[in-house]
Each structure stands twice: as structure tokens, then as C-alpha cells.
Design a protein around this motif. Structure first.
Motif, PDB file in Angstrom:
ATOM      1  N   UNK A 136      19.142  -7.534  72.711  1.00  0.00           N
ATOM      2  CA  UNK A 136      18.228  -6.548  73.801  1.00  0.00           C
ATOM      3  C   UNK A 136      17.488  -5.774  72.631  1.00  0.00           C
ATOM      4  N   UNK A 137      16.139  -6.902  73.021  1.00  0.00           N
ATOM      5  CA  UNK A 137      14.493  -6.670  72.108  1.00  0.00           C
ATOM      6  C   UNK A 137      14.545  -4.801  71.502  1.00  0.00           C
ATOM      7  N   UNK A 138      14.784  -4.117  72.563  1.00  0.00           N
ATOM      8  CA  UNK A 138      14.569  -2.344  72.478  1.00  0.00           C
ATOM      9  C   UNK A 138      15.310  -2.377  71.171  1.00  0.00           C
ATOM     10  N   UNK A 139      16.707  -2.528  71.255  1.00  0.00           N
ATOM     11  CA  UNK A 139      17.408  -2.279  70.460  1.00  0.00           C
ATOM     12  C   UNK A 139      17.076  -1.593  68.660  1.00  0.00           C
ATOM     13  N   UNK A 140      17.452  -1.310  68.243  1.00  0.00           N
ATOM     14  CA  UNK A 140      17.473  -1.392  66.267  1.00  0.00           C
ATOM     15  C   UNK A 140      18.645  -2.081  65.845  1.00  0.00           C
ATOM     16  N   UNK A 141      18.926  -2.011  64.601  1.00  0.00           N
ATOM     17  CA  UNK A 141      19.947  -2.646  63.642  1.00  0.00           C
ATOM     18  C   UNK A 141      20.604  -1.247  64.530  1.00  0.00           C
ATOM     19  N   UNK A 142      20.485   0.174  63.689  1.00  0.00           N
ATOM     20  CA  UNK A 142      21.723   0.966  63.819  1.00  0.00           C
ATOM     21  C   UNK A 142      21.799   1.202  64.989  1.00  0.00           C
ATOM     22  N   UNK A 143      20.866   0.888  66.232  1.00  0.00           N
ATOM     23  CA  UNK A 143      21.755   1.460  68.056  1.00  0.00           C
ATOM     24  C   UNK A 143      23.234   0.503  67.603  1.00  0.00           C
ATOM     25  N   UNK A 144      22.567  -0.739  67.865  1.00  0.00           N
ATOM     26  CA  UNK A 144      23.229  -2.311  67.593  1.00  0.00           C
ATOM     27  C   UNK A 144      24.820  -1.617  66.742  1.00  0.00           C
ATOM     28  N   UNK A 145      24.163  -0.942  65.943  1.00  0.00           N
ATOM     29  CA  UNK A 145      25.908  -0.308  64.830  1.00  0.00           C
ATOM     30  C   UNK A 145      26.083   0.179  66.345  1.00  0.00           C
ATOM     31  N   UNK A 146      26.010   1.208  65.932  1.00  0.00           N
ATOM     32  CA  UNK A 146      26.126   2.356  66.713  1.00  0.00           C
ATOM     33  C   UNK A 146      27.478   1.983  67.833  1.00  0.00           C
TER      34      UNK A 146
END
Length: 363
Positions: free
Chosen positions: A66-76
């Protein structure tokens, strides 16, 4: 019977996804699909809710694409978590909240973390086990509830989480009521295990409520662009949720204080019961001491012992034991030592001549 018009959303053609819902500008939900996932994060009316099952090994690769997510959001969404938290950066809100698992019988006592990421035009949630607040939110949307923004969906979900905590808090309060009734009836032994279980539930709820309140309070202090509409919506949502959680946190504090008072009362009651048992043991021991002395005296292997040559010596020794115990009992009753509930100041002391007479004032 209300028809669930979002039933088709439960069968998306996305690996590891439990459902996809598409919300229009008026906040009405409709089933979504893989085509909506491809447009996630792009400008447009409404927003998308994507709910992932982390127990499915295919969920993490989907989230990673999902390109709209940042690395912080993916980690969460994907990384292990052991506490409640919220982060706000680059226009995305991500974090994890502690929620109760949901079974076929309803919410369970077991807890797990609900992970989420909120952005402009999407709300992505993920979990390992069915969560109570998520299932309740989906049912509410299926019955026609409307949410016009991702933050409104987050607020609705958190409100359901808080409502469940309020219900559990009330159950703990009722458990304390039952314990208090047992204590008033003097049944401390029965109240002890019930109070322990209620205190354990209260401590667990207090930790969850305290973590939720402090986590949501951080959203009120975000220092982004004050002119940004997304930031303002986030602050307003956080302010409303903080009000709810603060009221619940105060209720939990009062419950914990009540639990400590009940524990103190229980300890005092158990101490009284122990003292009563020790009192009975002391009285019995005191009554048997003279008899023990008599039997020890006649048990000495010496000459010229009383009744040693008499055929009725055993009877005489038995009578002497009974008389000795009776004399001690009479003395104890006269001194008020056989009534444990008598006030200490009302007990006559040995050698007292009785109640004093009032002085004669007629001189």
C-alpha cells in the motif's frame, strides 16, 4: 429484524483482508473490493475502510504494497506491540489500542491490540483475533450508521471500546457490592475469594483505561499546522474522546479506592475471627491447666501420695480435677474473661470491691 447490507463486504477478493468498506460523501457505507484498494490514498470523495487479519500470513505483504502508508504506519500495523500508543506524523495517525476479544457469546476477558493507520481518505485496521469494538462498529454500520470521515470512524470505534469498558466497570462495581453485603453479614471467608477476583478485574481495567486516557490525551497536543483541516479534526476528535476516558478514569480511581477500603474491612473482620478462635483456645487451655496439674501431681512415683491406698482414689482424683477446673471457670466468669464481646473497660478487675457508690453530698 435489521438487514445487514454490508454482508458482501465480508468476502473481499484481497488476500488476508476481512472486509473492505467504501464510504461516500454522506458517510454511508457500501461493500468495496480490490479495485477500491488500488485507488486507496488517491483524492476523491468519501474514504475506504480496510480491515486486515494478521493471523493470515498473506496480510503483511498486502500492507507492504500500500503506497499511501509510511514506514511508521506499516510498522504500527504489522510489528509486535506491547503497549497502547498513538503517533502522528506526515499527516498519518497510527498506533494500537488495547481491546477485548469477541467470541460467539460476546466480549471476553482476554485482551489484544487493535492496530490502525488513519490517513486522508482511508482507515486501515489490523488484528490477530476478533476485537469487540471492531465487530460492534461493523454491526452498527450494517444497521445504517453513518460516518463521513476516517476520524469519525475512529471516534465511533473508540466510543464503542469505551462503552464496553464502562460496562465492565459497572460489573466490577456490582461485584464489590456483593462483597460488601457478605462483609456486612460477617461472612468474611466467603467474601475473600470474591474480593480477590473483583480486585484483579479492577486492576486490569484500570491499567487499560489509564493507558487509553494518556494515549488519547497526546493527540490534543499535536503541534502541526493549526490551519490544516485534518489537524483540527484530529484535535476535536481527541478532545471528545479524552472527555469520555477521563470520566471513566475517575470512576476507576473511585473503584480502586473502594477496593482498598473493602480489603481493609475484610482484613479487620478476619482478624476478629482469628481473635475469637484464639480466645476459645485460650479458655479451653486455661480450664484444662488445673486438671493437668492434678493428674501430674498424682502421677508422681512417690510414697504417701493422697488416695494412693484408697479403693476410690481414682474417683477422688477425678472429682478433684473437675473441682479445680470449675473453680477456674468461676473465677474467669467473675472477672468477665469468658465473654469475648464484653467491652474491656466494662470488665471488673480482680480484687475490685464492686461498683462504687456515689458520694454523700448531705453534710
Amino acid at each position: 429484524m435489521t438487514i445487514d447490507h454490508l454482508r458482501d463486504a465480508l468476502h473481499p477478493d484481497i488476500p488476508g483482508c476481512l472486509w473492505v468498506m467504501r464510504f461516500d460523501a454522506q458517510g454511508e457505507a457500501a461493500p468495496g473490493g480490490a479495485a477500491d484498494l488500488a485507488r486507496l490514498g488517491q483524492p476523491g470523495e468519501g474514504f475506504l475502510w480496510l480491515h486486515m487479519d494478521l493471523a493470515d500470513v498473506r496480510a503483511r505483504p498486502v500492507i507492504a504494497r500500500i503506497g499511501a502508508l509510511t514506514e511508521t504506519a506499516r510498522a504500527a500495523l504489522c510489528d509486535p506491540v506491547d503497549h497502547q500508543y498513538l503517533e502522528y506524523s506526515d499527516g498519518l495517525v497510527s498506533g494500537a489500542l488495547l481491546d477485548h476479544e469477541r467470541t460467539l457469546a460476546g466480549p471476553a476477558s482476554r485482551t489484544d491490540y487493535l492496530r490502525f493507520a488513519i490517513g486522508d481518505g482511508f482507515f486501515i485496521s489490523a488484528r490477530r483475533r476478533p476485537m469487540s469494538s471492531v465487530e460492534t462498529t461493523r454491526n452498527a454500520l450494517g444497521r445504517g450508521a453513518r460516518v463521513d470521515t476516517p476520524f469519525a470512524l475512529f471516534e465511533l470505534m473508540t466510543d464503542f471500546l469505551i462503552d464496553e469498558l464502562v460496562r465492565m466497570t459497572n460489573d466490577v462495581g456490582l461485584a464489590f457490592d456483593r462483597v460488601e453485603d457478605l462483609l456486612i453479614d460477617g461472612r468474611g471467608r466467603e467474601a475473600r475469594p470474591k474480593l480477590g477476583a473483583a480486585r484483579r478485574d479492577a486492576v486490569r481495567l484500570a491499567r487499560q483505561v489509564g493507558g487509553l486516557a494518556s494515549t488519547l490525551a497526546r493527540l490534543e497536543t499535536i503541534e502541526e499546522d493549526p490551519e490544516e483541516r485534518t489537524d483540527n479534526d484530529l484535535r476535536e476528535t481527541a478532545a471528545r474522546l479524552v472527555q469520555h476516558t477521563e470520566a471513566l478514569a475517575r470512576e476507576m480511581l473511585s473503584l480502586q479506592e473502594r477496593a482498598r477500603l473493602l480489603q481493609d474491612e475484610l482484613n479487620a473482620l478476619l482478624n476478629l475471627e482469628t481473635n475469637d478462635r484464639l480466645y476459645v483456645l485460650t479458655v479451653v487451655t486455661t480450664l484444662l491447666l488445673p486438671a493437668t496439674f492434678v493428674t501430674g501431681f498424682f502421677g508422681m512415683n512417690l510414697k504417701n501420695l493422697p488416695f494412693s491406698e484408697s479403693e476410690e482414689g481414682t474417683v477422688y482424683a477425678t472429682i478433684l480435677c473437675v473441682l479445680a477446673a470449675g473453680a477456674v471457670l468461676i473465677l474467669m466468669r467473675r472477672w468477665g474473661l469468658t465473654n469475648p464481646r464484653e467491652a474491656e473497660e466494662d470488665r471488673p478487675r480482680p480484687g475490685a470491691s464492686g461498683p462504687s457508690r456515689p458520694a454523700d453530698t448531705n453534710l
